[in-house]
Design a protein around this motif. Structure first.
Motif, PDB file in Angstrom:
ATOM      1  N   ALA A  87      29.964-104.178  37.343  1.00 60.62           N
ATOM      2  CA  ALA A  87      30.559-105.359  36.393  1.00 60.62           C
ATOM      3  C   ALA A  87      31.138-106.332  37.263  1.00 60.62           C
ATOM      4  O   ALA A  87      31.335-106.242  38.517  1.00 60.62           O
ATOM      5  CB  ALA A  87      31.731-104.508  35.917  1.00 60.62           C
ATOM      6  N   ASP A  88      31.208-107.581  36.468  1.00 61.63           N
ATOM      7  CA  ASP A  88      31.772-108.864  37.178  1.00 61.63           C
ATOM      8  C   ASP A  88      33.272-108.725  37.248  1.00 61.63           C
ATOM      9  O   ASP A  88      33.914-109.426  38.095  1.00 61.63           O
ATOM     10  CB  ASP A  88      31.496-109.899  36.203  1.00 61.63           C
ATOM     11  CG  ASP A  88      29.935-110.457  36.733  1.00 61.63           C
ATOM     12  OD1 ASP A  88      29.264-110.269  37.774  1.00 61.63           O
ATOM     13  OD2 ASP A  88      29.266-110.780  35.564  1.00 61.63           O
ATOM     14  N   ASP A  89      33.709-108.019  36.292  1.00 61.31           N
ATOM     15  CA  ASP A  89      35.196-107.667  36.045  1.00 61.31           C
ATOM     16  C   ASP A  89      35.707-106.336  37.035  1.00 61.31           C
ATOM     17  O   ASP A  89      35.611-105.423  36.757  1.00 61.31           O
ATOM     18  CB  ASP A  89      35.789-107.392  34.688  1.00 61.31           C
ATOM     19  CG  ASP A  89      37.111-107.161  34.237  1.00 61.31           C
ATOM     20  OD1 ASP A  89      38.045-107.056  35.345  1.00 61.31           O
ATOM     21  OD2 ASP A  89      37.472-107.137  33.096  1.00 61.31           O
ATOM     22  N   LEU A  90      36.112-106.895  38.141  1.00 56.92           N
ATOM     23  CA  LEU A  90      36.446-105.702  38.997  1.00 56.92           C
ATOM     24  C   LEU A  90      37.833-104.824  38.699  1.00 56.92           C
ATOM     25  O   LEU A  90      37.708-103.539  38.890  1.00 56.92           O
ATOM     26  CB  LEU A  90      36.686-106.214  40.440  1.00 56.92           C
ATOM     27  CG  LEU A  90      35.538-106.814  41.248  1.00 56.92           C
ATOM     28  CD1 LEU A  90      35.750-107.225  42.595  1.00 56.92           C
ATOM     29  CD2 LEU A  90      34.364-105.706  41.204  1.00 56.92           C
ATOM     30  N   ASP A  91      38.640-105.441  38.029  1.00 57.55           N
ATOM     31  CA  ASP A  91      39.486-104.694  37.429  1.00 57.55           C
ATOM     32  C   ASP A  91      39.066-103.455  36.460  1.00 57.55           C
ATOM     33  O   ASP A  91      39.469-102.316  36.585  1.00 57.55           O
ATOM     34  CB  ASP A  91      40.520-105.607  36.854  1.00 57.55           C
ATOM     35  CG  ASP A  91      41.606-106.590  37.592  1.00 57.55           C
ATOM     36  OD1 ASP A  91      41.574-106.024  38.920  1.00 57.55           O
ATOM     37  OD2 ASP A  91      41.825-107.746  36.858  1.00 57.55           O
ATOM     38  N   TRP A  92      38.278-103.892  35.557  1.00 59.37           N
ATOM     39  CA  TRP A  92      37.450-102.761  34.693  1.00 59.37           C
ATOM     40  C   TRP A  92      36.901-101.806  35.633  1.00 59.37           C
ATOM     41  O   TRP A  92      37.054-100.607  35.179  1.00 59.37           O
ATOM     42  CB  TRP A  92      36.680-103.618  33.834  1.00 59.37           C
ATOM     43  CG  TRP A  92      35.909-102.494  32.758  1.00 59.37           C
ATOM     44  CD1 TRP A  92      36.498-102.004  31.777  1.00 59.37           C
ATOM     45  CD2 TRP A  92      34.693-101.873  33.218  1.00 59.37           C
ATOM     46  NE1 TRP A  92      35.681-101.330  31.142  1.00 59.37           N
ATOM     47  CE2 TRP A  92      34.497-100.977  32.148  1.00 59.37           C
ATOM     48  CE3 TRP A  92      33.726-101.900  33.984  1.00 59.37           C
ATOM     49  CZ2 TRP A  92      33.543-100.258  32.090  1.00 59.37           C
ATOM     50  CZ3 TRP A  92      32.632-101.000  34.102  1.00 59.37           C
ATOM     51  CH2 TRP A  92      32.282-100.388  32.856  1.00 59.37           C
ATOM     52  N   ALA A  93      36.008-102.310  36.526  1.00 57.01           N
ATOM     53  CA  ALA A  93      35.477-101.164  37.564  1.00 57.01           C
ATOM     54  C   ALA A  93      36.377-100.407  38.049  1.00 57.01           C
ATOM     55  O   ALA A  93      36.362 -98.955  38.386  1.00 57.01           O
ATOM     56  CB  ALA A  93      34.544-101.980  38.493  1.00 57.01           C
ATOM     57  N   ARG A  94      37.465-101.039  38.901  1.00 55.34           N
ATOM     58  CA  ARG A  94      38.317-100.228  39.216  1.00 55.34           C
ATOM     59  C   ARG A  94      39.284 -99.169  38.364  1.00 55.34           C
ATOM     60  O   ARG A  94      39.343 -97.909  38.644  1.00 55.34           O
ATOM     61  CB  ARG A  94      39.687-101.105  39.951  1.00 55.34           C
ATOM     62  CG  ARG A  94      39.171-101.476  41.296  1.00 55.34           C
ATOM     63  CD  ARG A  94      40.209-102.306  42.054  1.00 55.34           C
ATOM     64  NE  ARG A  94      39.901-102.758  43.156  1.00 55.34           N
ATOM     65  CZ  ARG A  94      39.361-104.077  43.584  1.00 55.34           C
ATOM     66  NH1 ARG A  94      39.624-104.857  42.351  1.00 55.34           N
ATOM     67  NH2 ARG A  94      39.082-104.759  44.627  1.00 55.34           N
ATOM     68  N   SER A  95      39.516 -99.629  36.999  1.00 52.04           N
ATOM     69  CA  SER A  95      40.184 -98.689  35.974  1.00 52.04           C
ATOM     70  C   SER A  95      39.234 -97.751  35.697  1.00 52.04           C
ATOM     71  O   SER A  95      39.641 -96.291  35.426  1.00 52.04           O
ATOM     72  CB  SER A  95      40.472 -99.500  34.979  1.00 52.04           C
ATOM     73  OG  SER A  95      40.954 -98.936  33.815  1.00 52.04           O
ATOM     74  N   THR A  96      38.121 -97.825  35.507  1.00 56.59           N
ATOM     75  CA  THR A  96      36.878 -97.006  35.347  1.00 56.59           C
ATOM     76  C   THR A  96      36.887 -95.840  36.312  1.00 56.59           C
ATOM     77  O   THR A  96      36.679 -94.609  36.138  1.00 56.59           O
ATOM     78  CB  THR A  96      35.365 -97.536  35.111  1.00 56.59           C
ATOM     79  OG1 THR A  96      35.697 -98.387  34.045  1.00 56.59           O
ATOM     80  CG2 THR A  96      34.619 -96.531  34.638  1.00 56.59           C
TER      81      THR A  96
END
Length: 107
Positions: A87-96
């Motif tokens: 993902a380009d969105d690292l906040d989303w990746a960390r949340s996942t």
């Protein structure tokens, strides 16, 4: 193996059973041997379950859906879950990554 994706991101999970002479490999041994195989990158300090999981953030290969990936693993006695989140969105990746939970296997 499980894989989900859209045009900008993806999540891949692979579970592996690890035995030696018919007995589950200990979680401690899996962690000890696999941590050295982790790709070089920025360590992710947050862990979704306990000390037997780890992850790194790295750049992806050119042409990938996203520019960054989170590569991690969650170990338990006799098994390991390999996790790849792009993902380009690292906040989303960390949340996942943080949404992963370790559930005891039924007997």
């Amino acid at each position: 193996y499980w894989h989900a994706y859209d045009e900008a991101r993806s999540v891949s999970l692979s579970s592996v059973i690890l035995t030696e002479r018919g007995r589950p490999v200990s979680c401690a041994r899996i962690v000890r041997q696999m941590r050295g195989l982790a790709p070089l990158g920025e360590p992710v300090p947050d862990r979704p379950t306990h000390d037997s999981c780890w992850a790194m953030i790295c750049d992806t290969e050119p042409g990938s859906r996203a520019s960054r990936l989170l590569s991690g693993a969650v170990a338990a006695d006799g098994c390991v879950l390999l996790v790849t989140i792009t993902a380009d969105d690292l906040d989303w990746a960390r949340s996942t990554w943080m949404s992963i939970r370790n559930h005891a296997r039924g007997r």
